[in-house]
Design an enzyme around this catalytic site. Sequence first.
Site, PDB file in Angstrom:
ATOM      1  N   GLU A  44      42.547  42.246  32.568  1.00 19.36           N
ATOM      2  CA  GLU A  44      42.122  42.308  33.983  1.00 19.36           C
ATOM      3  C   GLU A  44      40.656  41.908  34.121  1.00 19.36           C
ATOM      4  O   GLU A  44      39.817  42.312  33.313  1.00 19.36           O
ATOM      5  CB  GLU A  44      42.318  43.737  34.483  1.00 19.36           C
ATOM      6  CG  GLU A  44      42.790  43.813  35.892  1.00 19.36           C
ATOM      7  CD  GLU A  44      44.165  43.186  36.087  1.00 19.36           C
ATOM      8  OE1 GLU A  44      44.227  42.040  36.580  1.00 19.36           O
ATOM      9  OE2 GLU A  44      45.165  43.833  35.747  1.00 19.36           O
ATOM     10  N   ASP A  72      40.125  36.548  33.818  1.00 16.76           N
ATOM     11  CA  ASP A  72      40.452  35.134  34.131  1.00 16.76           C
ATOM     12  C   ASP A  72      39.196  34.310  34.399  1.00 16.76           C
ATOM     13  O   ASP A  72      38.999  33.258  33.791  1.00 16.76           O
ATOM     14  CB  ASP A  72      41.488  35.015  35.266  1.00 16.76           C
ATOM     15  CG  ASP A  72      41.132  35.750  36.550  1.00 16.76           C
ATOM     16  OD1 ASP A  72      40.112  36.473  36.565  1.00 16.76           O
ATOM     17  OD2 ASP A  72      41.863  35.588  37.543  1.00 16.76           O
ATOM     18  N   ALA A 119      49.465  44.062  48.354  1.00 14.49           N
ATOM     19  CA  ALA A 119      49.536  45.179  47.404  1.00 14.49           C
ATOM     20  C   ALA A 119      49.035  44.761  46.024  1.00 14.49           C
ATOM     21  O   ALA A 119      49.218  45.473  45.045  1.00 14.49           O
ATOM     22  CB  ALA A 119      50.967  45.697  47.298  1.00 14.49           C
ATOM     23  N   ASP A 157      47.879  34.113  39.337  1.00 12.13           N
ATOM     24  CA  ASP A 157      49.022  34.439  40.191  1.00 12.13           C
ATOM     25  C   ASP A 157      50.015  33.282  40.247  1.00 12.13           C
ATOM     26  O   ASP A 157      51.226  33.461  40.104  1.00 12.13           O
ATOM     27  CB  ASP A 157      48.552  34.730  41.623  1.00 12.13           C
ATOM     28  CG  ASP A 157      47.489  35.810  41.673  1.00 12.13           C
ATOM     29  OD1 ASP A 157      47.234  36.436  40.630  1.00 12.13           O
ATOM     30  OD2 ASP A 157      46.915  36.015  42.755  1.00 12.13           O
TER      31      ASP A 157
END
Length: 437
Positions: A59, A62, A154, A213
Amino acid sequence: MSDLTTDADAVTPPAAPDFSPALTNEEGIAQATALFHEAFDSDPDGVWYAPGRVNIIGEHTDYNGGLALPIALPHRAFLALRRRDDRTVRLISPQTREAVDVLDLDAIGPKGTPGEIPQWASYIAGVAWALERDGLGPLPGFDAALVSCVPLGAGLSSSAALECATSVALDEIAGLALAGPADAPADAGRARLVTSCVRAENEMAGAPTGGMDQSASLRCRAGHALELDCRDGEVVHVPFDLAAEGLALLVIDTRAEHSLADGQYGARRSACERAAEILGVELLADIAPECLEEALAALRERGGEEAEVLVARTRHVVTEIARTVELVSLLSDGRPLTGEKLTKVGQLMDASHESLRVDYEVTCPELDVAVEAVRAAGAHGARMTGGGFGGSAIALVDADRVDDAARAVVAAYGREGFALPAFLDAVPSAPAGRARG
Ligand code: ADP
Ligand code: MG
């Protein structure tokens, strides 16, 4: 009543956990086609879909050139789409049921310019615009009806699901033939589509996100996690067939809204850039774990007033990349995910959360409480996922303990006075493709 229930809960029993179901192919096709009929009074050429994603570990790595490890969710956006003979785009989603957005591919443009279009439309029409900018046009106009079960906002990439569903639909109706089918994907072609989807998100929607994503939505495989090298876009498919191991990945959508999130994301990014500059490296991923202490000492010496902040941010990034490498190597060893191996995987997830909480300071009470509650309910490991300050957390749990773990979070949220969370069962699923009933 479960053994997780306390006396206080006995007075007001906690609400049953609210699980968001994933639409099946049949349901997605039926609902998107019905909406298409209603809005455009004709049949679509087909229905295409793309999944949301959740990141297992890696996390805030990137933009530092590190590794991430997302899976595609079973929750997808379905887009019923019909090619037009002109350059008009007409779009409808249940959120905009009353009005069809009518756009002209020759007039639309980036956010903040005269061609700016409604935010949600930029994730769909913006992909056509971006594909053309990336040399894959000219494209025909199209009519499209969207039905998505990826929760909005979300942290599960409902936006990338829209972009990626559009990209595989346009790939097929315009004869680009880059993507290949979901069960035999053409990875290099999909990597090109990722580039255009990221461009749509950055320029048309004005969201400065990396490519994790879109890579997950277009390049994942069912039963696998995607090891994504964010420096060069290289991927490795890592076995992660949870059901076969008697495990499940519970996603907890905290439903927490934190308005500071945008500025904080930018602040983390620029702290990493300053640390890299002081250390004389291009990206923090260039610092090997064995050189971390030396790098931290250099930051303490040369970081001025913000030295301790830079130390903490750098420590998170370098240790998080090392944890991702370790988790990937554990998952790739060919042995069952049980016993010591499972314990170790859980510890890596827990350590990731602690690092994000203490060193990166991107968690919030809702995320911390969710993680503590599922751990107390027997989760093997749990952590926040996505950018933080709200959004979602994940927990690796035994398949038969999913409901207990969710109930534990609901009870803890009740005690804290937080709004009710929502839940998803995150089965590692297939990438974007054409929906066939
Ligand atoms: P996330 O990608 O984490 O869900 P984002 O803020 O990046 O959060 O994307 C959410 C936005 O995507 C929404 O505000 C909306 O513009 C668009 N969106 C996602 N799903 C839909 C949908 N089903 N209908 C209309 N717009 C949608
Ligand atoms: Mg998004």
